[in-house]
Design a protein around this motif. Structure first.
Motif, PDB file in Angstrom:
ATOM      1  N   PRO A  27      46.168 -11.722  40.232  1.00 39.11           N
ATOM      2  CA  PRO A  27      45.854 -13.272  40.513  1.00 39.11           C
ATOM      3  C   PRO A  27      44.276 -13.231  41.148  1.00 39.11           C
ATOM      4  O   PRO A  27      44.042 -12.267  41.550  1.00 39.11           O
ATOM      5  N   ILE A  28      43.761 -14.317  40.732  1.00 33.33           N
ATOM      6  CA  ILE A  28      42.190 -14.499  41.070  1.00 33.33           C
ATOM      7  C   ILE A  28      42.559 -15.095  42.618  1.00 33.33           C
ATOM      8  O   ILE A  28      43.152 -16.202  42.697  1.00 33.33           O
ATOM      9  N   ALA A  29      42.027 -14.653  43.418  1.00 33.89           N
ATOM     10  CA  ALA A  29      42.235 -14.675  44.838  1.00 33.89           C
ATOM     11  C   ALA A  29      41.682 -16.210  45.368  1.00 33.89           C
ATOM     12  O   ALA A  29      42.326 -17.145  45.921  1.00 33.89           O
ATOM     13  N   GLN A  30      40.368 -16.731  45.020  1.00 33.01           N
ATOM     14  CA  GLN A  30      39.810 -17.987  45.061  1.00 33.01           C
ATOM     15  C   GLN A  30      39.450 -18.654  43.752  1.00 33.01           C
ATOM     16  O   GLN A  30      38.405 -18.243  43.220  1.00 33.01           O
ATOM     17  N   MET A  31      40.035 -19.592  43.474  1.00 34.06           N
ATOM     18  CA  MET A  31      39.653 -20.347  42.165  1.00 34.06           C
ATOM     19  C   MET A  31      38.507 -21.459  42.618  1.00 34.06           C
ATOM     20  O   MET A  31      37.847 -21.558  41.538  1.00 34.06           O
ATOM     21  N   ASP A  32      38.489 -22.010  43.647  1.00 30.82           N
ATOM     22  CA  ASP A  32      37.433 -22.777  43.971  1.00 30.82           C
ATOM     23  C   ASP A  32      36.051 -22.384  44.038  1.00 30.82           C
ATOM     24  O   ASP A  32      35.932 -21.361  44.887  1.00 30.82           O
ATOM     25  N   GLY A  33      35.405 -22.588  42.853  1.00 24.06           N
ATOM     26  CA  GLY A  33      33.995 -21.733  42.856  1.00 24.06           C
ATOM     27  C   GLY A  33      34.032 -20.878  42.061  1.00 24.06           C
ATOM     28  O   GLY A  33      32.984 -20.195  41.492  1.00 24.06           O
ATOM     29  N   TRP A  34      35.269 -20.352  41.455  1.00 20.37           N
ATOM     30  CA  TRP A  34      35.191 -19.336  40.323  1.00 20.37           C
ATOM     31  C   TRP A  34      34.517 -19.490  39.049  1.00 20.37           C
ATOM     32  O   TRP A  34      34.571 -20.799  38.483  1.00 20.37           O
ATOM     33  N   THR A  35      33.834 -18.440  38.556  1.00 26.04           N
ATOM     34  CA  THR A  35      32.915 -18.717  37.337  1.00 26.04           C
ATOM     35  C   THR A  35      33.847 -17.682  36.558  1.00 26.04           C
ATOM     36  O   THR A  35      33.784 -16.688  36.375  1.00 26.04           O
ATOM     37  N   SER A  36      34.244 -18.277  35.102  1.00 30.41           N
ATOM     38  CA  SER A  36      34.801 -17.505  34.137  1.00 30.41           C
ATOM     39  C   SER A  36      33.934 -16.394  33.452  1.00 30.41           C
ATOM     40  O   SER A  36      32.893 -16.933  33.109  1.00 30.41           O
ATOM     41  N   PRO A  37      34.295 -15.214  33.702  1.00 25.27           N
ATOM     42  CA  PRO A  37      33.364 -14.370  33.160  1.00 25.27           C
ATOM     43  C   PRO A  37      32.976 -14.377  31.547  1.00 25.27           C
ATOM     44  O   PRO A  37      32.031 -14.091  31.119  1.00 25.27           O
TER      45      PRO A  37
END
Length: 232
Positions: free
Chosen positions: A148-158
């Motif tokens: 899981p990605i801990a914080q999705m708000d502001g996450w940029t897909s690599p």
């Protein structure tokens, strides 16, 4: 454009499972919105294949049931017509990015099975959005696992270079150049979601974002008419 033709051996791997593409208009809107904008983003890259609601057969075995991600992105495979994605015909390249848009009919067991499928067969990034709850989740591969990605708000897909933001009770996604990629209401759809609109079937789209005012539904997904896309 590459076209993949069916052979007698493909009869064991059908292009449709008879299930509807979407259960309601909101789910359908988000599927179209994400799939179409990703196609626009990679329109000038011939070896990036984007598809919506396309059955993915990871191995040539009738014992493994296929899955149809709401949207999938495959780097290293040419654009083109496909009735389904048979990985053994695609240089054994698995989709690297998949999206699932939830509807009330989805349950926890079903989504857990999909997560296990994507983890087993090589997906690098998995994003799941529930438009009714404004809930965005993501997973990224680390070794043999999708974690899981801990914080999705502001996450940029690599892999895609797009950035996610959740605010004002809506998911917003930004292009690599910082401009907003998807906007709420960009597509007005009046498809018969949950009735006769099924995989490898037809659907009606009433409108599309200004960057792509015309789209057409085909056997391999809902693809934009490239000649109409002239503002990007």
């Amino acid at each position: 454009m590459t076209t993949f033709f069916r052979t007698d051996a493909d009869l064991h791997f059908p292009d449709s499972d008879g299930k509807p593409m979407a259960d309601n208009t909101e789910q359908f809107r988000w599927i179209v919105l994400i799939k179409e904008n990703l196609e626009i983003l990679f329109a000038d890259q011939p070896n990036v294949f984007v598809a919506g609601d396309l059955l993915w057969f990871p191995v040539k075995s009738c014992l493994i049931s296929p899955v149809a991600p709401d949207t999938m992105v495959v780097f290293g495979r040419p654009k083109g017509r496909r009735g389904s994605y048979k990985q053994w015909q695609e240089d054994n390249i698995a989709p690297q990015v998949v999206y699932e848009i939830l509807s009330p009919s989805n349950n926890a067991d079903e989504m857990e099975r999909k997560l296990e499928f994507y983890q087993t067969y090589g997906v690098e990034e998995y994003y799941q959005y529930d438009p009714d709850r404004y809930d965005l989740k993501g997973w990224r591969r680390q070794g043999e696992q999708l974690l899981p990605i801990a914080q999705m708000d502001g996450w940029t897909s690599p892999l895609l270079g797009i950035r996610f933001a959740v605010g004002n009770h809506e998911l917003v996604i930004y292009r690599p150049d910082g401009r907003q990629l998807f906007e709420s209401g960009g597509v007005g759809a009046t498809g018969r979601a949950g009735t006769s609109t099924s995989r490898a079937g037809g659907a009606t789209i009433a409108g599309y974002a200004s960057a792509a005012p015309a789209v057409s539904r085909s056997l391999w997904g809902i693809r934009p008419l490239a000649s109409k896309i002239n503002s990007w």
